[in-house]
Scaffold this motif. Structure first.
Motif, PDB file in Angstrom:
ATOM      1  N   SER A 190      54.202  25.670  34.708  1.00 27.98           N
ATOM      2  CA  SER A 190      53.203  25.446  35.753  1.00 27.98           C
ATOM      3  C   SER A 190      53.769  24.552  36.856  1.00 27.98           C
ATOM      4  CB  SER A 190      51.957  24.812  35.137  1.00 27.98           C
ATOM      5  OG  SER A 190      50.898  24.768  36.068  1.00 27.98           O
TER       6      SER A 190
ATOM      7  N   ARG B  92      36.942  28.495  38.491  1.00 27.52           N
ATOM      8  CA  ARG B  92      37.932  28.435  37.422  1.00 27.52           C
ATOM      9  C   ARG B  92      37.260  28.758  36.081  1.00 27.52           C
ATOM     10  NH1 ARG B  92      43.115  27.832  39.780  1.00 27.52           N
ATOM     11  NH2 ARG B  92      42.703  26.898  41.830  1.00 27.52           N
TER      12      ARG B  92
ATOM     13  N   SER C  51      40.009  30.546  42.355  1.00 29.55           N
ATOM     14  CA  SER C  51      40.816  30.931  41.200  1.00 29.55           C
ATOM     15  C   SER C  51      41.481  32.284  41.413  1.00 29.55           C
ATOM     16  CB  SER C  51      39.935  30.987  39.955  1.00 29.55           C
ATOM     17  OG  SER C  51      40.651  31.426  38.826  1.00 29.55           O
TER      18      SER C  51
ATOM     19  N   SER D 210      45.932  34.102  41.688  1.00 35.62           N
ATOM     20  CA  SER D 210      46.712  32.928  41.309  1.00 35.62           C
ATOM     21  C   SER D 210      47.823  32.687  42.335  1.00 35.62           C
ATOM     22  CB  SER D 210      47.333  33.124  39.923  1.00 35.62           C
ATOM     23  OG  SER D 210      48.240  32.075  39.637  1.00 35.62           O
TER      24      SER D 210
ATOM     25  N   HIS E 206      50.027  30.185  42.143  1.00 35.17           N
ATOM     26  CA  HIS E 206      51.240  29.861  41.399  1.00 35.17           C
ATOM     27  C   HIS E 206      52.014  31.128  41.028  1.00 35.17           C
ATOM     28  CE1 HIS E 206      49.477  25.893  41.067  1.00 35.17           C
ATOM     29  NE2 HIS E 206      50.495  25.436  40.348  1.00 35.17           N
TER      30      HIS E 206
ATOM     31  N   ALA F   3      52.526  33.244  34.655  1.00 39.80           N
ATOM     32  CA  ALA F   3      51.204  33.868  34.525  1.00 39.80           C
ATOM     33  C   ALA F   3      50.560  33.530  33.189  1.00 39.80           C
ATOM     34  CB  ALA F   3      51.340  35.381  34.693  1.00 39.80           C
TER      35      ALA F   3
ATOM     36  N   ARG G  91      49.503  29.813  33.110  1.00 36.61           N
ATOM     37  CA  ARG G  91      48.311  29.465  33.888  1.00 36.61           C
ATOM     38  C   ARG G  91      47.027  29.862  33.157  1.00 36.61           C
ATOM     39  NH1 ARG G  91      48.550  25.612  37.216  1.00 36.61           N
ATOM     40  NH2 ARG G  91      47.044  26.509  38.695  1.00 36.61           N
TER      41      ARG G  91
ATOM     42  N   HIS H 219      43.258  29.865  35.206  1.00 37.18           N
ATOM     43  CA  HIS H 219      42.981  31.176  35.798  1.00 37.18           C
ATOM     44  C   HIS H 219      42.447  32.127  34.755  1.00 37.18           C
ATOM     45  CE1 HIS H 219      44.737  30.478  39.767  1.00 37.18           C
ATOM     46  NE2 HIS H 219      45.768  29.893  39.169  1.00 37.18           N
TER      47      HIS H 219
ATOM     48  N   ASP I 141      43.129  37.104  37.506  1.00 40.48           N
ATOM     49  CA  ASP I 141      43.676  36.312  38.619  1.00 40.48           C
ATOM     50  C   ASP I 141      45.201  36.391  38.635  1.00 40.48           C
ATOM     51  OD1 ASP I 141      41.059  35.541  39.070  1.00 40.48           O
ATOM     52  OD2 ASP I 141      41.276  33.619  38.034  1.00 40.48           O
ATOM     53  N   VAL I 142      45.822  36.260  37.444  1.00 33.03           N
ATOM     54  CA  VAL I 142      47.283  36.250  37.401  1.00 33.03           C
ATOM     55  C   VAL I 142      47.843  37.658  37.573  1.00 33.03           C
ATOM     56  CG1 VAL I 142      47.316  34.170  35.999  1.00 33.03           C
ATOM     57  CG2 VAL I 142      47.376  36.388  34.866  1.00 33.03           C
TER      58      VAL I 142
ATOM     59  N   GLY J 287      47.848  38.186  41.135  1.00 30.33           N
ATOM     60  CA  GLY J 287      48.905  37.350  41.694  1.00 30.33           C
ATOM     61  C   GLY J 287      50.269  38.019  41.594  1.00 30.33           C
TER      62      GLY J 287
END
Length: 609
Positions: free
Chosen positions: A68, A127, A141, A144, A146, A185, A188, A194, A198-199, A202
């Motif tokens: 992260s 979230r 959220s 993602s 990240h 992913a 997170r 998340h 979301d991931v 992303g």
């Protein structure tokens, strides 16, 4: 308009896809948080988050914290700056290439971040309702940030590494780099920051950004050239029997008196490119130029008539693979050299011959290079008159992809339009077919597509047919038959992680076969291939769609087409065709005098030599 300016305009237009990407991701987010929120699989996301929160362990928590932090904004910015600086200092690369690589990486990270911020303005998603192991940023959220940033950075590095490395080293480095976004992913979601969707989005957001940036900035084909422009020859002892038995020596490209016929595709070759081609030819001594434009009815223009009415020293083709194929069909066996000015969507023959991607540079280097002979494939079938191909012929999935690719998108996106078309046909049913090699017993198979190739690499150097060489005197065949998602992934991994030419293992000979990727790919090699389909299948030749049918028969014509290729160092013999006489029948370099060339073909092929 200069070629550099034209390329800049094309790149700028492609970057306009980023707002469309942002709108698509935002629309998907509104669906996820709206009408689809209570439907499977979104309905089970809360359960996944709670299950992971209930099973947290010290070691996994520590590892997830590191992943992260690796994808946090500060880390991504720092790592991107370091990577860009390193790319600018890479030795052994031209300055333009270094700047382009750096711009690709920095631009991908920045563009992904811009798309992410725009989407969070539109989509507001809370979230997960579990304990958070990280401080929750004030953004939505979904998606993602990240994961998107990690995909853009480490996926971008994987793209650059794939073009720089080869073999097992490439597979290891690219694999490790691509593991990072996936690990981020999972981390997170594990840390409660998340929802799974979301991931996933992303990852898609970062991947789409890389696709847009890569196509906008990378117009040249990676790879080295041999002295003749052909792929580097194999050095294994078993390859000697696969090449032509006759020794063929490349000769100087034609120059001086004699007619030059230029075949121009009016859409691929704009007025500016045409003017530069005229000037380059004039500077090379080709003052007697006759131009002809292609049409849907005459894909080679009036080439047959032009070469029949006067002595022709050179034919120049300004177009893509379809135009080159049509011209090669006319010139097959005639001895008139062909120079390729790549102005099409795929330009696969030019890429496999290692011609420069820039049209001006390709012509300039070809005129200053040598003339070699390459093989052609002669093909016919039900509803398909005998003709020839220079690159590949296929049926099934790839032909349907070619047939349904939007002409408008091909003009705007280039070969990426085929990717969009391919997505529509991933679920097409398998076909039943029989394969007969060099008159042997038929082999019964099921497959999603079959491709017969004279050359082996697709865009980006993807080695669909790793044994194929345009001067081998054989045709290579591949059947693609992946079973489910695992099969597609196995085929993709096999193609993406292997070199463009085989480094080990025996070369196939007639009647032999080789399976790869857990049976998803099957390879054959022969001089004649007969294909029979249980039901009519779409068919394509060199990127042009043809009517569906139940039969295809392909044969190799060794050294049937003479092509002007660049020289990269001292001239070396290749397994190609013999010398080309000068336009006036004078002596070639080395003192050999050559007799008159046979007349060129002047009509449609009859399939018989």
């Amino acid at each position: 308009m200069s070629n550099a300016h034209s390329a800049g305009v094309r790149s700028g237009l492609l970057l306009l896809l980023l707002p469309l990407q942002a709108a698509s991701v935002a629309g998907l987010g509104l669906l996820v948080t709206g009408p689809l929120a209570g439907r499977w699989p979104l309905s089970v996301e809360d359960g996944v988050n709670r299950a992971l929160a209930d099973r947290r362990e010290t070691l996994v928590t520590a590892v997830s914290a590191g992943m992260s932090r690796l994808a946090a904004t500060e880390s991504i910015v720092t790592l991107t700056l370091v990577a860009v600086l390193a790319l600018l200092l890479v030795p052994g690369l031209p300055q333009v290439r270094r700047w382009r690589n750096a711009a690709f990486l920095a631009g991908s990270v920045a563009a992904q971040s811009a798309v992410f911020l725009l989407v969070t303005v539109v989509v507001g998603r809370a979230r997960p309702d579990v304990p958070h192991l990280d401080a929750a940023p004030p953004t939505s959220s979904f998606p993602s940030g990240h994961v998107g940033a990690a995909t853009a950075l480490f996926g971008g590095l994987a793209v650059l590494a794939a073009g720089r490395l080869s073999g097992a080293r490439r597979a290891l480095v690219v694999g490790l780099l691509l593991l990072v976004p996936t690990a981020v992913a999972v981390s997170r979601v594990y840390r409660g920051m998340h929802h799974p969707s979301d991931v996933v989005v992303g990852l898609l957001n970062g991947g789409c950004t890389l696709l847009v940036m890569a196509y906008a900035l990378f117009w040249s084909t990676p790879g080295t050239r041999t002295s003749t422009g052909l792929p580097a020859p194999r050095t294994r002892p078993d390859d000697t029997g696969a090449a032509h038995t006759a020794t063929r020596i490349p000769t100087a490209a034609p120059a001086g008196p004699g007619r030059t016929v230029v075949v121009r595709h009016p859409h691929g070759c704009d007025d500016g490119t045409a003017a530069r081609v005229r000037a380059l030819l004039r500077g090379h001594g080709c003052t007697d130029q006759v131009w002809t434009s292609t049409t849907a009815e005459e894909p080679a223009g009036a080439l047959a008539a032009r070469v029949a009415e006067a002595d022709t020293a050179l034919v120049v083709v300004c177009g893509g693979d379809g135009t080159v194929r049509a011209c090669a069909d006319v010139l097959s066996g005639g001895g008139i050299p062909l120079a390729i000015v790549p102005c099409g969507t795929g330009n696969l023959l030019a890429r496999n011959l290692r011609l420069p991607a820039d049209p001006d540079t390709a012509l300039r280097e070809a005129l200053a290079g040598t003339t070699v002979g390459i093989d052609l494939g002669r093909i016919h079938g039900d509803g398909l008159a005998p003709t020839r191909f220079t690159v590949m012929a296929g049926a099934g999935f790839d032909a349907a992809m070619v047939r349904d690719a939007s002409a408008r998108l091909k003009r705007r996106l280039g070969w990426a339009a085929y990717v969009l078309s391919a997505l529509r046909h991933l679920g097409d049913p398998r076909m039943r077919l029989s394969v007969r090699l060099d008159g042997g017993a038929p082999l019964e198979r099921r497959a999603r597509m079959v491709v017969v190739g004279n050359v082996g690499s697709l865009q980006g150097g993807l080695p669909l047919l790793p044994d194929a060489r345009p001067d081998s005197g054989r045709l290579e065949v591949v059947l693609l038959d992946p079973r489910g998602v695992a099969g597609w992934l196995a085929a993709a991994r096999h193609l993406l992680t292997r070199p463009a030419t085989r480094a080990s293992g025996p070369r196939l000979t007639g009647g032999q076969e080789r399976r790869a990727a857990r049976g998803a790919l099957e390879y054959f090699s022969a001089e004649r291939i007969d294909l029979r389909f249980a039901r009519p299948q779409p068919r394509e030749l060199d990127g042009d769609a043809f009517a569906a049918g139940t039969r295809l028969t392909a044969e190799v014509e060794p050294g049937a087409l003479r092509v002007c290729l660049p020289v990269r160092g001292p001239a070396e013999p290749v397994a190609a065709a013999g010398p080309v006489r000068a336009a006036d029948g004078a002596e070639e370099p080395g003192g050999a005098r050559v007799t008159a060339r046979p007349p060129a073909r002047t009509g449609r092929p009859d399939g018989v030599r």
